[in-house]
Design an enzyme around this catalytic site. Structure first.
Site, PDB file in Angstrom:
ATOM      1  N   ASP A   1       0.865  -1.192   0.000  1.00 47.55           N
ATOM      2  CA  ASP A   1       0.000   0.000   0.000  1.00 47.55           C
ATOM      3  C   ASP A   1       0.896   1.235   0.000  1.00 47.55           C
ATOM      4  O   ASP A   1       1.687   1.431   0.931  1.00 47.55           O
ATOM      5  CB  ASP A   1      -0.881  -0.036   1.263  1.00 47.55           C
ATOM      6  CG  ASP A   1      -2.072   0.890   1.149  1.00 47.55           C
ATOM      7  OD1 ASP A   1      -2.049   1.779   0.272  1.00 47.55           O
ATOM      8  OD2 ASP A   1      -3.017   0.738   1.934  1.00 47.55           O
TER       9      ASP A   1
ATOM     10  N   ASP B   1      -3.012   2.538  -6.027  1.00 52.34           N
ATOM     11  CA  ASP B   1      -1.934   2.617  -5.029  1.00 52.34           C
ATOM     12  C   ASP B   1      -1.785   1.370  -4.166  1.00 52.34           C
ATOM     13  O   ASP B   1      -1.047   1.403  -3.192  1.00 52.34           O
ATOM     14  CB  ASP B   1      -2.154   3.838  -4.134  1.00 52.34           C
ATOM     15  CG  ASP B   1      -3.295   3.633  -3.162  1.00 52.34           C
ATOM     16  OD1 ASP B   1      -4.339   3.117  -3.582  1.00 52.34           O
ATOM     17  OD2 ASP B   1      -3.129   3.973  -1.981  1.00 52.34           O
ATOM     18  N   GLU B   2      -2.442   0.272  -4.487  1.00 49.47           N
ATOM     19  CA  GLU B   2      -2.239  -0.918  -3.664  1.00 49.47           C
ATOM     20  C   GLU B   2      -2.494  -2.189  -4.458  1.00 49.47           C
ATOM     21  O   GLU B   2      -3.211  -2.194  -5.453  1.00 49.47           O
ATOM     22  CB  GLU B   2      -3.108  -0.873  -2.407  1.00 49.47           C
ATOM     23  CG  GLU B   2      -4.582  -0.804  -2.671  1.00 49.47           C
ATOM     24  CD  GLU B   2      -5.368  -0.756  -1.354  1.00 49.47           C
ATOM     25  OE1 GLU B   2      -5.261  -1.703  -0.562  1.00 49.47           O
ATOM     26  OE2 GLU B   2      -6.084   0.221  -1.150  1.00 49.47           O
TER      27      GLU B   2
END
Length: 423
Positions: free
Chosen positions: A32, A126-127
């Site tokens: 993350d 983003d993860e």
DNA sequence: TCTGGGGTCCTCAAACTC
DNA sequence: TCTGGAGTTTGAGGACCC
């Protein structure tokens, strides 16, 4: 991003669940990125380093998309209304989101993941989850792979990421949250319940504000409380699926594998007006733009949709949806718009409107669908017009082709200007 | 305090089919 | 021919996630 602020505490980051904990039986990584959008902005504008930076929240009704950790110290977090963020942290630097830049940064980070394993399941820009079971001989244990990934992201991208390592996706995700910012947490498989049980119920995936309140009324505050409640009681309080789901998670059971390719279930677009409107012409123009955007995205990914859904949110925030399933699926702007507008006309709310949206569901690959024109409708012509418009936009930019009804008008009304209209 | 935009999944009721 | 029940599909709404 998101809920990271709500489930801290109780975890000994340096010891039992620290970077060097026993990773036997752990094969799932959750990576993350820390305050991703804000970090990308700081990376290209180094003068912002160390300052509170807030991405989003700039329009009259905007909300915060991301906040740097310096801004979070003032209580600012994602999804917070911009006006409130401004009050809490008036000296913060507010920036409009630049999704092209974040997508580019995301691609670079994801390519690092793919160097490590083909089993990468992105959750958002983003993860991602990674299954690193097959990397042991080449790169080492899961904990070692996590350290390698964090180092490469820092060295090659100048960004920081937090990583959770565990036996299951759900626990890995919780671990990365605990590790934030810029940390690594390993939950030994044998100690999963010691990690899980002290956490608040809101830590469980699928337990939001409403469900947490329902559980609180039952006197259930921690994951351990849920684990020791009969599953029948949870089912009757939350419904069959959600009750079973939280009970399974509370015992650390999460059978979902890391699955690299996800299939789109729906594609849509929506917009919130700067001021609530009731002007039919503006609504129609906006709906056309949203239908165009939706159909263009369907064509870009080679899908067609059988069901068209509209969403209308009124000034008092009540939201209704209306849908219609077509005789044959479509990616044609005109058909999406005609269906959406017919649904809106049937609704005829007579109230001021805050938001409208258009969405296509029941998607299938365009190649598998039989695309038949409706009786009496010159669909083939519309489809060809769409393709020509797509080609013109690809060559000359998204503003190259615009339906006449979307050209600037002199009236006031809403300020929504969704891109990529279709016709 | 005043709530974006992109989605997924679940539940429930009504309509439809067998 | 009518009816009931089971299973499926559709439509609407809500909770949740990033």
């Amino acid at each position: 991003m998101g809920r990271s602020q709500l489930q801290r505490g109780g975890v000994d980051r340096g010891g039992r669940f620290g970077p060097d904990a026993d990773d036997t039986g752990c094969a799932v990584l959750h990576v993350d990125m820390d305050a991703f959008f804000a970090s990308v902005e700081v990376r290209r504008r180094p003068e912002l380093r160390g300052k509170p930076v807030i991405v989003g929240g700039v329009g009259p009704r905007g909300v915060v998309s991301a906040a740097s950790y310096q801004a979070r110290e003032y209580g600012v977090h994602s999804a917070m209304p911009g006006a409130r963020a401004r009050r809490l942290c008036p000296h913060a630097v507010f920036l409009p989101p630049d999704f092209a830049a974040y997508s580019e940064a995301s691609r670079a980070v994801m390519s690092i993941f793919h160097d490590v394993t083909p089993l990468v399941e992105p959750l958002s820009l983003d993860e991602a989850f990674l299954d690193v079971a097959g990397c042991r001989r080449r790169l080492g244990s899961a904990g070692q792979v996590a350290k390698l990934i964090r180092r490469r992201i820092a060295d090659e991208q100048g960004l920081t990421a937090s990583v959770g390592v565990a036996a299951t996706k759900f626990v890995a995700k919780l671990a990365s949250t605990q590790a934030k910012p810029d940390g690594l947490a390993v939950v030994p498989a044998a100690e999963t319940l010691d990690f899980l049980h002290p956490l608040p119920v809101s830590a469980l995936w699928g337990v939001g504000e409403r469900t947490a309140e329902t559980l609180r009324r039952l006197g259930l505050r921690t994951v351990a409380d849920i684990a020791h409640t009969p599953v029948t009681s949870l089912r009757s309080a939350l419904g069959n699926a959600a009750g079973s789901h939280v009970h399974e998670l509370s015992w650390g059971r999460d059978p979902r594998r890391v699955t690299p390719e996800a299939v789109d279930k729906s594609i849509g677009a929506e917009t919130t007006f700067d001021v609530d409107i009731d002007d039919s012409a503006t609504l129609r123009t906006t709906m056309l733009a949203l239908a165009g955007k939706t159909a263009a995205r369907l064509r870009r990914v080679g899908l067609v949709g059988r069901t068209v859904v509209i969403k209308v949110r009124f000034a008092d925030f009540r939201t209704v949806t209306r849908s219609r399933t077509l005789a044959s699926p479509t990616d044609v702007t005109r058909e999406v718009f005609d269906t959406a507008w017919a649904l809106y006309e049937a609704l005829r709310p007579g109230e001021r409107i805050r938001l409208i949206g258009v969405r296509a569901e029941n998607l299938l690959p365009a190649g598998q669908a039989s695309l038949q024109p409706q009786l009496g409708a010159p669909e083939q012509g519309w489809r060809e017009a769409d393709r020509a418009a797509d080609a013109a936009r690809a060559r000359f930019g998204s503003a190259a082709v615009t339906p006449a009804s979307l050209l600037p008008q002199t009236d006031g009304g809403g300020s929504a200007a969704p891109g990529e209209p279709g016709d």
